[in-house]
Design an enzyme around this catalytic site. Structure first.
Site, PDB file in Angstrom:
ATOM      1  N   ASP A 263       0.828  -1.214   0.000  1.00 54.89           N
ATOM      2  CA  ASP A 263       0.000   0.000   0.000  1.00 54.89           C
ATOM      3  C   ASP A 263       0.864   1.267   0.000  1.00 54.89           C
ATOM      4  O   ASP A 263       1.941   1.286   0.588  1.00 54.89           O
ATOM      5  CB  ASP A 263      -0.903  -0.020   1.237  1.00 54.89           C
ATOM      6  CG  ASP A 263      -2.019   1.007   1.148  1.00 54.89           C
ATOM      7  OD1 ASP A 263      -2.303   1.480   0.027  1.00 54.89           O
ATOM      8  OD2 ASP A 263      -2.593   1.356   2.188  1.00 54.89           O
ATOM      9  N   GLY A 264       0.365   2.281  -0.668  1.00 51.06           N
ATOM     10  CA  GLY A 264       1.019   3.586  -0.607  1.00 51.06           C
ATOM     11  C   GLY A 264       1.571   4.077  -1.930  1.00 51.06           C
ATOM     12  O   GLY A 264       2.172   5.153  -1.990  1.00 51.06           O
TER      13      GLY A 264
ATOM     14  N   GLY B 267       0.008   5.242  -4.583  1.00 50.72           N
ATOM     15  CA  GLY B 267      -0.662   6.459  -5.041  1.00 50.72           C
ATOM     16  C   GLY B 267      -0.133   7.676  -4.299  1.00 50.72           C
ATOM     17  O   GLY B 267       0.221   8.697  -4.902  1.00 50.72           O
TER      18      GLY B 267
ATOM     19  N   HIS C 258       2.749   3.745  -8.926  1.00 47.07           N
ATOM     20  CA  HIS C 258       2.609   2.316  -9.262  1.00 47.07           C
ATOM     21  C   HIS C 258       3.867   1.820  -9.974  1.00 47.07           C
ATOM     22  O   HIS C 258       4.336   0.711  -9.730  1.00 47.07           O
ATOM     23  CB  HIS C 258       1.373   2.091 -10.139  1.00 47.07           C
ATOM     24  CG  HIS C 258       0.085   2.355  -9.394  1.00 47.07           C
ATOM     25  ND1 HIS C 258      -0.198   1.795  -8.175  1.00 47.07           N
ATOM     26  CD2 HIS C 258      -0.999   3.128  -9.698  1.00 47.07           C
ATOM     27  CE1 HIS C 258      -1.386   2.198  -7.754  1.00 47.07           C
ATOM     28  NE2 HIS C 258      -1.891   3.019  -8.661  1.00 47.07           N
TER      29      HIS C 258
ATOM     30  N   LEU D 120      11.137 -20.530  -5.575  1.00 43.99           N
ATOM     31  CA  LEU D 120      10.222 -19.598  -4.901  1.00 43.99           C
ATOM     32  C   LEU D 120       8.901 -19.607  -5.655  1.00 43.99           C
ATOM     33  O   LEU D 120       8.893 -19.622  -6.883  1.00 43.99           O
ATOM     34  CB  LEU D 120      10.815 -18.172  -4.932  1.00 43.99           C
ATOM     35  CG  LEU D 120       9.871 -17.012  -4.592  1.00 43.99           C
ATOM     36  CD1 LEU D 120       9.452 -17.067  -3.132  1.00 43.99           C
ATOM     37  CD2 LEU D 120      10.535 -15.668  -4.879  1.00 43.99           C
TER      38      LEU D 120
HETATM   39  C1  FPP Z   1      -1.881   0.052  -3.396  1.00 42.80           C
HETATM   40  O1  FPP Z   1      -1.444   1.389  -3.355  1.00 42.80           O
HETATM   41  C2  FPP Z   1      -1.312  -0.604  -4.553  1.00 42.80           C
HETATM   42  C3  FPP Z   1      -2.021  -1.167  -5.562  1.00 42.80           C
HETATM   43  C4  FPP Z   1      -3.498  -1.169  -5.589  1.00 42.80           C
HETATM   44  C5  FPP Z   1      -1.353  -1.780  -6.706  1.00 42.80           C
HETATM   45  C6  FPP Z   1      -0.111  -2.549  -6.418  1.00 42.80           C
HETATM   46  C7  FPP Z   1       0.706  -2.569  -7.637  1.00 42.80           C
HETATM   47  C8  FPP Z   1       2.056  -2.528  -7.691  1.00 42.80           C
HETATM   48  C9  FPP Z   1       2.916  -2.611  -6.511  1.00 42.80           C
HETATM   49  C10 FPP Z   1       2.747  -2.391  -8.988  1.00 42.80           C
HETATM   50  C11 FPP Z   1       2.351  -3.370  -9.967  1.00 42.80           C
HETATM   51  C12 FPP Z   1       2.701  -4.737  -9.547  1.00 42.80           C
HETATM   52  C13 FPP Z   1       2.808  -5.725 -10.430  1.00 42.80           C
HETATM   53  C14 FPP Z   1       3.177  -7.065  -9.962  1.00 42.80           C
HETATM   54  C15 FPP Z   1       2.616  -5.479 -11.872  1.00 42.80           C
HETATM   55  P1  FPP Z   1      -2.536   2.548  -3.473  1.00 42.80           P
HETATM   56  O2  FPP Z   1      -2.628   2.916  -4.903  1.00 42.80           O
HETATM   57  O3  FPP Z   1      -3.793   2.122  -2.816  1.00 42.80           O
HETATM   58  O4  FPP Z   1      -1.828   3.685  -2.657  1.00 42.80           O
HETATM   59  P2  FPP Z   1      -2.520   4.815  -1.809  1.00 42.80           P
HETATM   60  O5  FPP Z   1      -3.076   4.167  -0.573  1.00 42.80           O
HETATM   61  O6  FPP Z   1      -1.391   5.730  -1.496  1.00 42.80           O
HETATM   62  O7  FPP Z   1      -3.569   5.448  -2.675  1.00 42.80           O
END
Ligand code: FPP
Length: 224
Positions: free
Chosen positions: A12-13, A15, A29, A122
């Site tokens: 998380d985080g 964004g 992302h 893994l």
């Molecule tokens: C949450 O952060 C993250 C996601 C919903 C997407 C996770 C994706 C990645 C780490 C990159 C892509 C990964 C692969 C394997 C292709 P958020 O967007 O909710 O952050 P926020 O809480 O700051 O809004």
């Protein structure tokens, strides 16, 4: 010392990181994907057998279409560019969640899973369109349909995580303390680490610190 076979992560985080440093959530992302690669390296280094990454929840469909497209494009490129490297490293990729994406992405995911299915170093479980509540409900429905008793053993056999040991460690980055419909059953006895850092700022050293802490915890599973 506590054994460690499986680490699960709520990444998380992205964004917030993107908005803070690049004025764009999508840039977060992109940066988050770099962290994924770093953490895979450390997981291998630690000889951990399973890494589960929450990449897209059933609730994430509520996001703007543009951001969803960006995430899936990122994933497509990752699969196209990195799957051979993962395969060479003896890494198995498994998707948990419902694969109902574009024809192209579904195909890429199926190819990636098939190509790597015999690998043993893994196993990376990528949670995509995953929701723990519907996983539990679907398992119950299947047992009812087949007239099987609803008990712990039968339920586990019908989860998407069947044959995967429960995670000993669950990490959530991004300074938020909740599970967001992730592995609710499987995390019943996980040691949970809520990390202040946003996912793109999370480093191998942070991961190592959590593992060291976990190894020193006295785990008694309800006993004393
Ligand atoms: C949450 O952060 C993250 C996601 C919903 C997407 C996770 C994706 C990645 C780490 C990159 C892509 C990964 C692969 C394997 C292709 P958020 O967007 O909710 O952050 P926020 O809480 O700051 O809004």
């Amino acid at each position: 010392m506590n054994p460690l076979n499986h680490v699960a992560i709520i990444m998380d985080g992205n964004g917030r990181w993107g908005l803070k440093y690049k004025n764009s959530r999508n840039a977060g992302h992109r940066a988050g994907l770099n962290t994924v690669e770093k953490i895979i390296k450390e997981t291998i280094h630690q000889k951990i057998k399973y890494l589960t990454l929450y990449a897209f929840s059933t609730e994430n469909w509520k996001r703007p279409r543009k951001e969803i497209k960006y995430l899936f494009d990122l994933l497509e490129n990752f699969l196209i560019n990195k799957i051979d490297k993962l395969n060479d490293q003896n890494i198995k990729l498994k998707i948990i969640g419902i694969k109902n994406f574009s024809t192209k992405l579904n195909k890429l995911l199926n190819i990636a899973e098939k190509k790597t299915c015999k690998n043993t170093k893994l196993q990376i479980n990528l949670a995509l369109n995953y929701g723990s509540k519907s996983e539990i409900i679907n398992a119950i429905k299947k047992l009812k349909k087949n007239n099987k008793p609803i008990n712990e053993k039968n339920l586990i056999k019908n989860f998407q995580t069947k044959n995967i040991p429960d995670p000993e460690i669950l990490i959530r980055t991004g300074n938020t303390k909740r599970l967001s419909n992730f592995l609710l059953w499987q995390a019943a006895y996980s040691e949970i680490f809520f990390e202040k850092k946003l996912w793109p700022s999370f480093e191998r050293s942070d991961f190592k610190k959590i593992i060291r802490k976990y190894k020193s915890i006295k785990r008694n599973f309800g006993s004393i």
